[in-house]
Design an enzyme around this catalytic site. Sequence first.
Site, PDB file in Angstrom:
ATOM      1  N   GLU A   1      -3.191  -3.451  -2.270  1.00 26.68           N
ATOM      2  CA  GLU A   1      -3.408  -2.005  -2.226  1.00 26.68           C
ATOM      3  C   GLU A   1      -3.080  -1.649  -0.745  1.00 26.68           C
ATOM      4  OE1 GLU A   1      -7.296  -0.650  -3.507  1.00 26.68           O
ATOM      5  OE2 GLU A   1      -6.539   1.424  -3.671  1.00 26.68           O
TER       6      GLU A   1
ATOM      7  N   TYR B   1     -10.351   7.052  -8.158  1.00 29.51           N
ATOM      8  CA  TYR B   1      -9.596   5.750  -8.718  1.00 29.51           C
ATOM      9  C   TYR B   1     -10.305   4.745  -9.629  1.00 29.51           C
ATOM     10  CZ  TYR B   1      -6.247   6.569  -4.849  1.00 29.51           C
ATOM     11  OH  TYR B   1      -5.102   7.210  -4.153  1.00 29.51           O
TER      12      TYR B   1
END
Lengths: 355, 355
Positions: B282, B193
């Site tokens: 998130e 990521y």
Amino acid sequence: MIIDIHGHYTTAPPAHQRYRDEQLAALGDPRLPPPVPGEISDDAIRDSVERNQLRVLRERGGDLMLFSPKASGMEHHVPDQATASAWARASNDLVHRVGVLFPHAFAPVAQLPQTPGGDLRPVIDELRRCVGELGFVGCNLNPDPSAGFWTTPPMTDEYWYPLYEAMVELEVPAMLHVSASCNANFHTLGAHYLNADTSVFMQLVESDLFGRFPDLRFVIPHGGGAVPYHWGRYRGLAARLGRPDPGELLRNVFFDTCVYHQAGIDLLCRVIPAGNILFASEMLGAVRGGDPRTGIAWDDTLAYVDNVELSGADRQAVVEHNARRVYPRLHRRLLEQQRRREVDRVAAAPHAGLR
Amino acid sequence: MIIDIHGHYTTAPPAHQRYRDEQLAALGDPRLPPPVPGEISDDAIRDSVERNQLRVLRERGGDLMLFSPKASGMEHHVPDQATASAWARASNDLVHRVGVLFPHAFAPVAQLPQTPGGDLRPVIDELRRCVGELGFVGCNLNPDPSAGFWTTPPMTDEYWYPLYEAMVELEVPAMLHVSASCNANFHTLGAHYLNADTSVFMQLVESDLFGRFPDLRFVIPHGGGAVPYHWGRYRGLAARLGRPDPGELLRNVFFDTCVYHQAGIDLLCRVIPAGNILFASEMLGAVRGGDPRTGIAWDDTLAYVDNVELSGADRQAVVEHNARRVYPRLHRRLLEQQRRREVDRVAAAPHAGLR
């Protein structure tokens, strides 16, 4: 004293790159004569560092730089082992000569003749030659010899164990440093280097490598990639994965200060203990010139470090003592140089022979 | 109000994953019956978010979350387009239902049916369906559909232009978000990521993409990967490459606050202008639980943001106004909801009919 642990010979005389070009040409056309390293005079070497790394080191108050071949030039993705070995040997011989010409300013760090997934025996042989015969104090180890395609095993894989055994035996740490990217998605200096730093740290979080190799030491360059900025993420992930807090890795893992602005260095020094930060500039490296807003050279990282509120002991750890601890052969080299200087001073003193 | 722009439906009812498993099984064995999305009741959906994202959002004082399918579950590396399209459709239909059941708490963001290097027409078709028919306000765009092998063109390549044209026409930004890594070198949450965030930013530094698409907007999640920590490196590299200062990219590029410790958020807010930072958590995502030292949940990023000395206007930009600006369809959705509430209030008032 002030030790910069991350400098590259990015200014080697052109004959060195010509040799590399001939190597690659010979790989493409076997009818060409076998290339030999170019003749390079001591004067050419002196000139190439006196006007560059040595000048900048002195201007900024540094004393000594750990000096390795140009990282982007290692090109471990070329699969031919003989080519890799000859190229690493020539590159290492050159930084060795820099260290011989300027023994108080440069201590050599080795390029390893890696190839993608290749046999590690020639890699270990070159490390032994550099450390045992030439007095190198460390090595650069490429976690992605495939140059941006990451087709080789993680650094925690058994594949690497023989090299780690040799590193521990020889008492040299590795800076985990990739070479140029051949993948258009990754700019070498602006993505690939930082991604490698980040990726390897997470590999270490996932594994118990240092349980098996308690004396193995890694330096993660470029301020640890994204790691200190995301330290909370790593702590949270480690907890979620049932792994020890990433702080436990700091017995074996160190970060350099190649972060080119004050806010970044401030964060590094806030998050990572001073005992795990090693002063470094990477010069002449990724960036050239300076910030027009501040007048400070981008890679004058000592200026940023000096703006951090560190105790005297912590500051000295960052700029000197950590380097001596992480690179024990550097420490011994410096002690030996000091001993010799004292012998020379005594010998040169008036009436020295009378004492 | 407080808008969290980065939430994933990581808690979808198990029937959804069963559908995916059947899809993959059918790809491996064509004798199997063609899979169909599992039956999922409204109650099951309510339960899956009320106990999870909605509860946490409310506990932490948030009002609204931009909600997209689970990022690691997108699995764009599976090359079959029909499978990718059906999977994206089912995933998007599910987050759409969440937005219908909780219209004031969740606004949907689309998964795109990408495949490695595949035709973008089905990707654009699904984006049009989600935005035009279902009221989605943004999309997640995967810069590495090859799942850690980076075999597809950089985000600045012409390959992507048709999608960018559609995004601009539809007035939706993309969060640049990879899916799970299939490369053992990259832990999905701890490396892949962050590497993607870092890599794409440098691609943008190298290119003039926003000269061609001045109204294109990208959100780089996870606090921009390594970028704000290395902001000086990017400024120095841009100067060396003859490119504009990376600050120029901030007309089109935004960073979220998914950085899980105070020092990281402090750096983000020090380096990146408040107009380019969008509050996000998130959650429920990479990390679960909290820091035992502080008692703060890792992903309670609002707690960190609230500890930063921001002016009232800057704080409101970060937690609300930037989101309304970057996601204009979100802003219009919120205005429409407000208008309807006022109509309802007037209608419900005593003697409303007499006025």
